[in-house]
Write a protein that holds these residues in place. Structure first.
Motif, PDB file in Angstrom:
ATOM      1  N   LYS A  22     -71.756 -66.069  60.011  1.00 57.32           N
ATOM      2  CA  LYS A  22     -71.385 -67.433  60.379  1.00 57.32           C
ATOM      3  C   LYS A  22     -70.311 -67.975  59.423  1.00 57.32           C
ATOM      4  CE  LYS A  22     -73.701 -71.913  60.519  1.00 57.32           C
ATOM      5  NZ  LYS A  22     -74.996 -72.606  60.527  1.00 57.32           N
ATOM      6  N   ALA A  23     -70.526 -67.761  58.138  1.00 56.65           N
ATOM      7  CA  ALA A  23     -69.565 -68.259  57.154  1.00 56.65           C
ATOM      8  C   ALA A  23     -68.189 -67.640  57.369  1.00 56.65           C
ATOM      9  CB  ALA A  23     -70.077 -67.963  55.749  1.00 56.65           C
ATOM     10  N   GLU A  24     -68.176 -66.331  57.653  1.00 52.76           N
ATOM     11  CA  GLU A  24     -66.884 -65.666  57.859  1.00 52.76           C
ATOM     12  C   GLU A  24     -66.182 -66.158  59.107  1.00 52.76           C
ATOM     13  OE1 GLU A  24     -66.323 -61.406  57.323  1.00 52.76           O
ATOM     14  OE2 GLU A  24     -68.238 -61.372  56.261  1.00 52.76           O
ATOM     15  N   ILE A  25     -66.968 -66.341  60.167  1.00 50.62           N
ATOM     16  CA  ILE A  25     -66.349 -66.791  61.418  1.00 50.62           C
ATOM     17  C   ILE A  25     -65.780 -68.200  61.242  1.00 50.62           C
ATOM     18  CG2 ILE A  25     -66.782 -67.399  63.838  1.00 50.62           C
ATOM     19  CD1 ILE A  25     -68.793 -65.103  63.951  1.00 50.62           C
ATOM     20  N   ILE A  26     -66.533 -69.050  60.585  1.00 51.73           N
ATOM     21  CA  ILE A  26     -66.074 -70.415  60.353  1.00 51.73           C
ATOM     22  C   ILE A  26     -64.788 -70.406  59.547  1.00 51.73           C
ATOM     23  CG2 ILE A  26     -66.585 -72.539  59.076  1.00 51.73           C
ATOM     24  CD1 ILE A  26     -69.478 -72.225  59.941  1.00 51.73           C
ATOM     25  N   GLU A  27     -64.762 -69.540  58.600  1.00 50.47           N
ATOM     26  CA  GLU A  27     -63.592 -69.403  57.729  1.00 50.47           C
ATOM     27  C   GLU A  27     -62.353 -69.026  58.557  1.00 50.47           C
ATOM     28  OE1 GLU A  27     -62.590 -69.045  54.444  1.00 50.47           O
ATOM     29  OE2 GLU A  27     -60.863 -67.799  55.024  1.00 50.47           O
TER      30      GLU A  27
END
Ligand SMILES: Nc1ncnc2c1ncn2[C@@H]1O[C@H](COP(=O)(O)OP(=O)(O)OP(=O)(O)O)[C@@H](O)[C@H]1O
Ligand SMILES: [Mg+2]
Lengths: 88, 269
Positions: free
Chosen positions: A43-48
């Protein structure tokens, strides 16, 4: 019928609703084999990545793995504040 | 054209053996020639449920190891001349048999019988692999509980990976009263989660225990609602279309009166 009465009079939900909600989550995780921690880092990577293109409301991003008819889908809701000029 | 059907579940104790016995009896009562195989090697039970425990001389492992011929090990039912049991070995374990041997055995049985029903042991290891090896179709048994449904889902995946087409579902130990008050998953909840076709709903019923005590599967009892549930499953298995699912009623006063008077309970599932 009883179910309806329960709902109408605002009494407790039957335990079957718990059963169903727990099962749905359980089966997704059994099938995908991703730990909650891995899901968080995905999730963090996609948001990034998304954040590089549009300005998003990071606090209200919602990510879920869902299953219907035996198929798993990654369902997400990413509120966009505004599109930022693409910096190339 | 004959067919081998495996009855499986993943989780133990959900009703595979009860289902195997009653489906076999029901199919045989319809006139089909049926062999039911107890694949639960080391923990044999089907013989007791069918009331045939005193007749066992040879078992499945004897046949596979060539110590006797298949015909010698098959036990004819005392009530139905077209129903036969192939018992499991009690003193051996699952590793006594491998999937290839099971496949051959099932081929041999299919040459003689219309239906070969396999009672699979719990679990996903050797016993399960042996049981599905020769099967053409699978029936998954579950109860309306989180753990049983979770295991059913796992088994459905394994069965599909083994290229058994379209497994079908039996929901066992269903309690309408609990569903009515929202404390048990209903048919639609379970089907939404497991996403395979339903082939029967069997009520949780004391007739099952009485019939197990007597060694006479409840499908023989034409006054029993549970018996009717199994007979309808057998009709669906044999390809009859549109066998109705009727709303399940808790056993009420009038049903008891009718049974007492010997009238058949036509409520059913
Ligand atoms: N519909 C039912 N109503 C009441 N009792 C039931 C019902 N179905 C099964 N049972 C009871 O549940 C118990 C387990 O049933 P059964 O032996 O058929 O399960 P199983 O899946 O074959 O178990 P195992 O995994 O150990 O082989 C038995 O005591 C049986 O009488
Ligand atoms: Mg069993």
């Amino acid at each position: 019928m009883m179910e309806l009465i329960n709902r109408v009079f605002g009494s407790r939900l039957g335990s079957k609703d718990d059963a169903k909600a727990r099962l749905k989550l359980l089966l997704v995780h059994d099938q995908v084999d991703l730990s909650p921690a891995q899901l968080d880092s995905m999730k963090a990577e996609i948001i990034e990545v998304i954040g590089r293109y549009v300005e998003i409301d990071r606090d209200s991003v919602d990510f879920k793995l869902e299953r219907s008819n035996g198929e798993i889908a990654l369902v997400s809701n990413v509120p966009v504040r505004r599109v930022v000029a693409r910096a190339v | 054209m004959s067919e081998c059907i495996v009855i499986t579940s993943g989780k133990g104790g959900v009703g595979k053996t009860t289902t195997s016995a009653n489906l076999s009896v029901s199919l045989a009562m319809m006139g089909h020639k049926v062999a039911v195989v107890d694949a639960d090697i080391g923990l044999r039970n089907l013989d007791v449920i069918l009331g045939l425990e005193n007749r066992i001389v040879y078992d499945l492992v004897h046949v596979i190891e060539g110590e006797c011929r298949l015909k010698q090990a098959l036990i004819r039912d005392k009530r139905l001349e077209n129903l036969f049991l192939l018992p499991a070995a009690q003193t051996r374990d699952k590793s006594a048999v491998n999937p290839d041997q099971m496949r051959k055995l099932v081929e041999q049985l299919k040459a003689e019988f219309d239906y070969v029903v396999i009672d699979c042991p719990a679990g996903i290891e050797q016993g399960f692999k042996n049981s599905i090896a020769g099967a053409d179709k699978a029936i998954i048994v579950t109860t309306p509980e989180v753990s049983a449904i979770r295991d059913a889902d796992r088994i459905i995946g394994l069965v599909e990976a083994a290229e058994l087409p379209e497994p079908r579902l039996i929901i066992n130990r269903f309690r309408q009263k609990m569903v009515d008050r929202g404390d048990m998953l209903n048919k639609d909840d379970i089907l939404e989660i497991l996403a395979i076709p339903l082939i029967g709903v069997v009520p949780d019923h004391e007739d099952i225990i009485v019939s197990a005590n007597r060694g006479a599967p409840v499908a023989f009892d034409d006054t029993s609602v549970v018996g009717e549930a199994y007979r309808r499953i057998a009709r669906r298995v044999s390809g009859e279309a549109d066998v109705p699912f009727v709303a399940l009623q808790p056993v009420g006063f009038w049903e008891n009166v009718k049974r007492w008077m010997g009238l058949s309970a036509k409520a059913g599932v």
